[in-house]
Design an enzyme around this catalytic site. Structure first.
Site, short mmCIF file in Angstrom:
data_model
loop_
_atom_site.label_atom_id
_atom_site.label_comp_id
_atom_site.label_asym_id
_atom_site.label_seq_id
_atom_site.Cartn_x
_atom_site.Cartn_y
_atom_site.Cartn_z
CG ASP A 142 7.69 -0.37 -5.60
OD1 ASP A 142 7.89 -0.22 -6.82
OD2 ASP A 142 6.56 -0.45 -5.10
CE1 TYR A 144 3.25 6.84 -4.42
CE2 TYR A 144 4.24 8.99 -4.04
CZ TYR A 144 3.16 8.13 -3.96
OH TYR A 144 1.99 8.58 -3.40
CG HIS A 149 0.34 5.92 -7.98
ND1 HIS A 149 -0.79 5.22 -7.59
CD2 HIS A 149 1.26 5.70 -6.99
CE1 HIS A 149 -0.55 4.60 -6.43
NE2 HIS A 149 0.68 4.89 -6.05
NE ARG A 158 0.72 15.30 0.99
CZ ARG A 158 0.98 14.00 0.88
NH1 ARG A 158 0.92 13.22 1.93
NH2 ARG A 158 1.33 13.49 -0.29
CD GLU A 214 1.03 0.12 -4.98
OE1 GLU A 214 2.26 -0.10 -5.10
OE2 GLU A 214 0.57 1.00 -4.22
CD GLU A 216 4.82 -0.96 -8.32
OE1 GLU A 216 6.06 -1.05 -8.41
OE2 GLU A 216 4.22 -0.65 -7.28
CG ASP A 248 4.16 -2.97 -4.24
OD1 ASP A 248 4.36 -3.81 -3.35
OD2 ASP A 248 4.29 -1.74 -4.05
NE ARG A 252 -3.56 0.61 -1.90
CZ ARG A 252 -2.42 0.83 -2.53
NH1 ARG A 252 -1.34 1.22 -1.85
NH2 ARG A 252 -2.32 0.63 -3.82
CD GLN A 255 0.33 1.96 1.50
OE1 GLN A 255 -0.45 1.21 0.92
NE2 GLN A 255 1.09 2.82 0.84
CE1 TYR A 259 0.20 7.35 5.77
CE2 TYR A 259 2.05 8.12 4.46
CZ TYR A 259 0.80 8.34 5.02
OH TYR A 259 0.18 9.55 4.85
CE LYS A 268 2.99 -0.26 -0.78
NZ LYS A 268 2.43 0.02 -2.11
CB THR A 272 6.38 -8.30 -4.62
OG1 THR A 272 6.37 -7.47 -3.47
CG2 THR A 272 6.45 -7.45 -5.87
CB THR A 375 0.96 2.52 -8.82
OG1 THR A 375 1.10 1.82 -7.59
CG2 THR A 375 -0.37 2.19 -9.46
CD GLU A 389 -3.82 5.48 -8.49
OE1 GLU A 389 -3.55 6.37 -9.30
OE2 GLU A 389 -3.20 4.40 -8.43
MN MN Z 1 4.39 0.00 -5.30
#
Ligand code: MN
Length: 440
Positions: A142, A144, A149, A158, A214, A216, A248, A252, A255, A259, A268, A272, A375, A389
């Site tokens: 997968d 990104y 996104h 950040r 997600e 995708e 996906d 959260r 994650q 992560y 994840k 899927t 995503t 989001e």
């Molecule tokens: Mn994904």
């Protein structure tokens, strides 16, 4: 070759399958996506199908009847020798183009009486069959690839540097779990896992409280490459067999705790979902688009990820949407509620670049490997491809037509992904649906 528009894309083609001529069908004769289905009845075996209108053509039966007399016919073999798309995925682009021609001619209004009789006997209503995974998926990666996104997510963690310094140089990806990929319609068990709630000093173990989807698009690898022999960008398109929708599912809270430093893992890998019909790159030829227009201040890709052809038409113009129904909405017979809409043109990297980058170290891809975009979110409000989001990490809940509110997915919620392509001068084609209900 993969970009070629030919008579199979002619918008005036009509099929003797009446439902394929409906302007709103996802599956007109210009589409012809492949899938694997289980016919109704006991003791039936899976078979290879082609979607046409609201029907499924049993391709294996047709190939057996019409093409198998010629023992040197590799295309007939690919349609009859396995209960999955594995052999078809291994055909080269010329063979795939011929297979597309054969199926198109068989289903056209002008087909011979004999061809039509054979194909009619091999049709089943789509509503009567169960769709399975199209092939054994050996590996799943997968990416990104949506810069919007990546920026939306990055901002949450950040604010002053949402994008990592590598983002505009390499297609970022992680190795997903192939064994838990399920076809549309399979229910999704809410995962249990370890989380570190805000303010806590020791982690908890229990059902995820922050379950998300997600939106995708994925692509299936056709012919692979030997280990140690990268696929160059100029060859990459020939290895992309076709596309499907991918959800996906993402926990959260799990994650967020797990992560760093190696990326997503159990948040994840529990499930899927993919849409069961693979829309071939050949069918998508009229809907190619320029690659993402990089800002002047952005770097250009390194030479191995750049070519004029990829810049001009490495992208896809696929319109995507996410819809949701709650259990209450379904009980009250309400239509699905649309949450967002976006387009694959918003991907910063093309599928060809993802595939080339994936093999650039010598990694071998195999027929049936699934590579997904990440995503797909756009620049504007209403184009966010995930709830984290859309609701800004739950800070901005939304209301469903029943008055229920949502920050993240509740048990009983069904997530529905849809995708289609339309462009002046061509027939609209679609992907069908990618659905899954969350179970507690
Ligand atoms: Mn994904």
């Amino acid at each position: 070759m993969t970009y070629a528009i030919n008579e199979t894309h002619d918008p005036n083609l009509r099929s003797w399958v009446a439902s394929a001529n409906d302007p709103n069908t996802d599956f007109p004769i210009q589409n012809l996506p492949f899938g694997v289905f289980l016919p109704p009845g006991e003791n039936e075996l899976p078979s290879i199908g082609v979607a046409i209108g609201d029907q499924v053509l049993d391709l294996s039966a047709v190939a057996e009847e019409l093409w198998a007399e010629d023992f040197s016919d590799e295309i007939a073999d690919a349609c009859t020798m396995d209960l999955s798309l594995r052999w078809i995925l291994s055909l080269d682009v010329h063979q795939l183009a011929e297979l597309r021609q054969r199926i198109s001619k068989l289903l056209r209004a002008e087909a011979s009486d004999h061809e039509r009789a054979v194909a009619e006997a091999a049709l089943l209503p789509m509503s009567a069959v169960q769709m399975l995974l199209p092939t054994e998926i050996g590996d799943y990666t997968d990416f990104y690839a949506s810069v919007y996104h990546a920026t939306n997510i990055g901002k949450m963690f950040r604010p002053d540097q949402p994008l990592m310094p590598n983002y505009k140089w390499i297609p970022i990806g992680y190795h997903g779990r192939a064994s838990s990929i399920v076809p549309s319609g399979a229910s999704i068990r809410r995962p249990v896992g370890q989380t570190m709630p805000d303010g806590a000093t020791t982690p908890s173990f229990g059902p995820s409280k922050v379950l998300d989807y997600e939106l995708e698009v994925g692509f299936f690898v056709g012919q692979g490459n030997p280990q140690g022999q990268p696929i160059s960008l100029s060859e990459a398109e020939d290895h992309i067999f076709g596309l499907c929708l991918v959800n996906d599912w993402s926990a959260r809270d799990i994650q967020r705790w797990e992560y760093q430093p190696l990326g997503p893992f159990l948040s994840k890998s529990f499930a899927t979902t993919i849409s069961p019909w693979i829309v071939t790159t050949a069918a998508l030829a009229p809907f190619r688009a320029a690659a993402f227009q990089r800002a002047d201040s952005d770097p250009q890709p390194l030479p191995y990820l750049d070519s004029p052809e990829n810049r001009e038409r490495g992208g896809f113009d696929i319109r995507l949407e996410v819809l949701l129904t709650s259990e209450q909405m379904r009980q009250q017979g309400m239509a699905p509620h649309r949450l967002s809409a976006s387009n694959t043109q918003d991907l910063y990297w093309t599928f060809a670049q993802m595939l080339t980058h994936h093999t650039s170290n010598g990694c071998n891809l195999q027929p049936g490997d699934l590579l997904a975009s990440g995503t797909v979110s756009g620049a504007n409000d209403g184009s966010q491809g995930s709830l984290i989001e859309l609701t800004e990490r739950g800070a901005k809940p939304f209301t469903l037509p029943t008055g229920e509110t949502r920050r993240f997915l509740e048990d009983g919620d069904e997530v529905i992904l849809r995708g289609h392509c339309e462009r002046a001068g061509f027939r609209r084609i679609g992907f069908g649906e990618c659905r899954g209900i969350v179970m507690g």
